[in-house]
Motif scaffolding. Structure first.
Motif, PDB file in Angstrom:
ATOM      1  N   ALA A 121      26.997  56.237 124.098  1.00  0.00           N
ATOM      2  CA  ALA A 121      25.908  56.467 125.050  1.00  0.00           C
ATOM      3  C   ALA A 121      24.617  55.801 124.560  1.00  0.00           C
ATOM      4  CB  ALA A 121      25.701  57.964 125.258  1.00  0.00           C
ATOM      5  N   SER A 122      24.323  55.957 123.275  1.00  0.00           N
ATOM      6  CA  SER A 122      23.091  55.321 122.774  1.00  0.00           C
ATOM      7  C   SER A 122      23.244  53.802 122.783  1.00  0.00           C
ATOM      8  CB  SER A 122      22.708  55.850 121.397  1.00  0.00           C
ATOM      9  OG  SER A 122      23.787  55.728 120.524  1.00  0.00           O
ATOM     10  N   GLY A 133      14.444  46.668 129.845  1.00  0.00           N
ATOM     11  CA  GLY A 133      13.211  47.397 129.549  1.00  0.00           C
ATOM     12  C   GLY A 133      13.068  48.741 130.220  1.00  0.00           C
ATOM     13  N   LYS A 134      14.024  49.139 131.056  1.00  0.00           N
ATOM     14  CA  LYS A 134      13.922  50.439 131.721  1.00  0.00           C
ATOM     15  C   LYS A 134      15.255  50.828 132.350  1.00  0.00           C
ATOM     16  CE  LYS A 134      12.574  48.799 136.275  1.00  0.00           C
ATOM     17  NZ  LYS A 134      11.987  49.223 137.511  1.00  0.00           N
ATOM     18  N   ILE A 135      15.346  52.078 132.778  1.00  0.00           N
ATOM     19  CA  ILE A 135      16.537  52.568 133.502  1.00  0.00           C
ATOM     20  C   ILE A 135      16.036  53.421 134.669  1.00  0.00           C
ATOM     21  CG2 ILE A 135      18.688  53.889 133.363  1.00  0.00           C
ATOM     22  CD1 ILE A 135      18.464  53.586 130.253  1.00  0.00           C
ATOM     23  N   ASP A 136      16.505  53.113 135.865  1.00  0.00           N
ATOM     24  CA  ASP A 136      16.101  53.891 137.046  1.00  0.00           C
ATOM     25  C   ASP A 136      17.238  54.730 137.616  1.00  0.00           C
ATOM     26  OD1 ASP A 136      13.360  52.692 137.473  1.00  0.00           O
ATOM     27  OD2 ASP A 136      14.591  50.875 137.608  1.00  0.00           O
ATOM     28  N   ILE A 137      18.454  54.201 137.513  1.00  0.00           N
ATOM     29  CA  ILE A 137      19.579  54.820 138.223  1.00  0.00           C
ATOM     30  C   ILE A 137      20.773  54.867 137.280  1.00  0.00           C
ATOM     31  CG2 ILE A 137      21.221  54.509 140.139  1.00  0.00           C
ATOM     32  CD1 ILE A 137      18.883  52.768 141.445  1.00  0.00           C
ATOM     33  N   LEU A 138      21.449  56.010 137.270  1.00  0.00           N
ATOM     34  CA  LEU A 138      22.696  56.125 136.499  1.00  0.00           C
ATOM     35  C   LEU A 138      23.826  56.520 137.452  1.00  0.00           C
ATOM     36  CD1 LEU A 138      24.428  56.309 133.935  1.00  0.00           C
ATOM     37  CD2 LEU A 138      23.628  58.676 133.677  1.00  0.00           C
ATOM     38  N   ILE A 167      34.563  63.705 132.195  1.00  0.00           N
ATOM     39  CA  ILE A 167      33.410  64.605 132.284  1.00  0.00           C
ATOM     40  C   ILE A 167      32.541  64.571 131.028  1.00  0.00           C
ATOM     41  CG2 ILE A 167      34.964  66.601 131.860  1.00  0.00           C
ATOM     42  CD1 ILE A 167      31.553  66.772 133.659  1.00  0.00           C
ATOM     43  N   LEU A 168      33.151  64.549 129.835  1.00  0.00           N
ATOM     44  CA  LEU A 168      32.288  64.527 128.638  1.00  0.00           C
ATOM     45  C   LEU A 168      31.419  63.281 128.609  1.00  0.00           C
ATOM     46  CD1 LEU A 168      34.473  65.951 125.716  1.00  0.00           C
ATOM     47  CD2 LEU A 168      33.039  67.133 127.374  1.00  0.00           C
ATOM     48  N   SER A 169      32.000  62.135 128.998  1.00  0.00           N
ATOM     49  CA  SER A 169      31.207  60.894 128.974  1.00  0.00           C
ATOM     50  C   SER A 169      30.054  60.978 129.976  1.00  0.00           C
ATOM     51  CB  SER A 169      32.094  59.681 129.271  1.00  0.00           C
ATOM     52  OG  SER A 169      32.336  59.529 130.656  1.00  0.00           O
ATOM     53  N   PHE A 170      30.274  61.641 131.105  1.00  0.00           N
ATOM     54  CA  PHE A 170      29.204  61.775 132.098  1.00  0.00           C
ATOM     55  C   PHE A 170      28.021  62.543 131.490  1.00  0.00           C
ATOM     56  CE2 PHE A 170      31.362  61.412 136.554  1.00  0.00           C
ATOM     57  CZ  PHE A 170      32.213  60.413 136.118  1.00  0.00           C
ATOM     58  N   ILE A 171      28.348  63.648 130.818  1.00  0.00           N
ATOM     59  CA  ILE A 171      27.282  64.494 130.271  1.00  0.00           C
ATOM     60  C   ILE A 171      26.576  63.791 129.114  1.00  0.00           C
ATOM     61  CG2 ILE A 171      26.769  66.726 129.188  1.00  0.00           C
ATOM     62  CD1 ILE A 171      29.165  67.901 130.742  1.00  0.00           C
ATOM     63  N   LEU A 172      27.366  63.165 128.237  1.00  0.00           N
ATOM     64  CA  LEU A 172      26.768  62.500 127.072  1.00  0.00           C
ATOM     65  C   LEU A 172      25.898  61.316 127.485  1.00  0.00           C
ATOM     66  CD1 LEU A 172      29.838  62.636 124.661  1.00  0.00           C
ATOM     67  CD2 LEU A 172      27.660  63.860 124.396  1.00  0.00           C
ATOM     68  N   LEU A 173      26.369  60.531 128.463  1.00  0.00           N
ATOM     69  CA  LEU A 173      25.564  59.381 128.879  1.00  0.00           C
ATOM     70  C   LEU A 173      24.305  59.846 129.617  1.00  0.00           C
ATOM     71  CD1 LEU A 173      25.128  56.363 128.981  1.00  0.00           C
ATOM     72  CD2 LEU A 173      26.627  56.239 130.992  1.00  0.00           C
ATOM     73  N   LYS A 175      22.705  62.542 129.083  1.00  0.00           N
ATOM     74  CA  LYS A 175      21.795  63.049 128.052  1.00  0.00           C
ATOM     75  C   LYS A 175      21.040  61.899 127.380  1.00  0.00           C
ATOM     76  CE  LYS A 175      22.040  65.817 123.941  1.00  0.00           C
ATOM     77  NZ  LYS A 175      22.902  66.284 122.868  1.00  0.00           N
ATOM     78  N   ALA A 176      21.736  60.823 127.115  1.00  0.00           N
ATOM     79  CA  ALA A 176      21.098  59.682 126.444  1.00  0.00           C
ATOM     80  C   ALA A 176      20.127  58.938 127.361  1.00  0.00           C
ATOM     81  CB  ALA A 176      22.175  58.718 125.933  1.00  0.00           C
ATOM     82  N   VAL A 177      20.458  58.904 128.655  1.00  0.00           N
ATOM     83  CA  VAL A 177      19.629  58.178 129.627  1.00  0.00           C
ATOM     84  C   VAL A 177      18.382  58.981 130.000  1.00  0.00           C
ATOM     85  CG1 VAL A 177      19.588  57.463 132.075  1.00  0.00           C
ATOM     86  CG2 VAL A 177      21.477  56.742 130.598  1.00  0.00           C
TER      87      VAL A 177
END
Ligand code: NAD
Length: 300
Positions: A121-122, A133-138, A167-173, A175-177
């Motif tokens: 995720a990181s 340089g940024k993130i707007d949408i996941l 599901i775990l990847s959804f939550i972890l990503l 969290k990082a985003v």
């Protein structure tokens, strides 16, 4: 109507839409590969014209190389977004998607990474920030499913794998985003009709999809004060690599025939809903799951 294999019924103004599929295309192992499918999934509606709804936005899409994720990526590019496409190892599919996004005048970063690996995720967040340089949408969309007719056949390994990817990847990503999102940002999670109806041969998969719906609802409440919206899409049958890679050939042949509309969706038919949820058009929608399932009646 009787549709022999690979005969197409013209149902939509966009293009011929297949309603039956050759069964001799079982793929061994997941993720499936899109470019070998017959017929090829339809990722893009040529009649869809973007109107700048995502102009200047940066979107991360897991599972964006193929299937639903590819269709969403193309529609987002038409709406003006730059894309980060996360996928496991289907490089040719990913490059096909990247080529189309670049043709549409948008930037695309391909990130082959296993969403079960430590630090994935990181790595995605750092790579995105470095490139854009940024993130707007996941868009959390990666998924696997393993056909099993008995719970007794679901190994612990399969169970853990399905939960890790779905599901775990959804939550972890997420969290990082999250620290990089701002008011107006949007998260969309791909769930499934199986969360609502169950599926007797996808018991672990259906469980992960139910968890995605609940995660979506809980996170939406949590992030509403920050004006970050969280929604889910629950597709019914969609003609993507996931299915020839996971269900028996005889079921591939009739895939989607049992829903009221009598056919599987093509990936492009899902994409406008993701645009709605990701853009300001959906500014009052949060905690919701939108059902795109060919008329199957579900209750929340
Ligand atoms: P697809 O095969 O095109 O997409 C699955 C994606 O998951 C692939 O891009 C793959 O790279 C990614 N993936 C799988 N394991 C991974 C891992 N370990 N690390 C990184 N990426 C990984 O199929 P699709 O049908 O477009 O699937 C997209 C989503 O739609 C999934 O969540 C799926 O459960 C959901 N869905 C599909 C259907 C359908 O009928 N196709 C129905 C309901 C829900």
């Amino acid at each position: 109507m009787n549709y022999p294999y690979a005969k197409y019924g013209v149902i939509h103004q966009c293009k011929d839409i297949p309603v039956a599929f050759p069964p001799d295309q079982h793929q061994h192992g997941q993720p499936g590969i899109e470019y070998v499918m017959n017929p090829l999934p339809i990722s893009e509606n040529p009649n869809y014209v973007g109107t700048g709804k995502l102009k200047g936005k940066v979107a991360i899409i897991t599972g964006g190389d193929s299937g639903i994720g590819r269709a969403v990526a193309i529609a987002f590019a038409k709406e003006g977004a730059d894309l980060v496409i996360v996928y496991l190892n289907e490089h040719r599919d990913a490059q096909d998607t990247e080529r189309r996004i670049r043709q549409l005048g948008r930037k695309c970063l391909l990130l082959p990474v296993d969403v079960r690996s430590p630090g994935f995720a990181s790595y995605i967040v750092d790579s995105t920030l470095k490139a854009f340089g940024k993130i707007d949408i996941l868009i959390n969309n990666a998924g696997v499913q393993y056909f099993q007719t008995s719970l007794l056949d679901i190994s612990e390994e399969q169970l853990r794998n399905t939960f890790e990817v779905n599901i775990l990847s959804f939550i972890l990503l997420t969290k990082a985003v999250l620290p990089h999102l701002r008011p107006g940002s949007s998260i969309v999670n791909t769930a499934s009709v199986t969360a609502y109806l169950g599926n007797d041969t996808l018991m672990d998969y259906s469980s992960t999809k139910g968890a995605i719906v609940s995660f979506t609802r809980a996170l939406a409440r949590n992030l509403a004060p920050q004006c970050i919206r969280v929604n889910a899409v629950a597709p019914g049958p969609v003609w993507t690599p996931l299915n020839p890679a996971s269900i028996p050939p005889e079921r591939v042949a009739v895939f989607g025939r049992d829903v009221p509309l009598g056919r599987a969706a093509q990936p492009y038919e899902l994409a406008p809903t993701y645009v709605l949820l990701a853009s300001d058009d959906g500014s009052y929608i949060t905690g919701t799951t939108i059902h795109i399932n060919g008329g199957q009646m579900v209750t929340d």
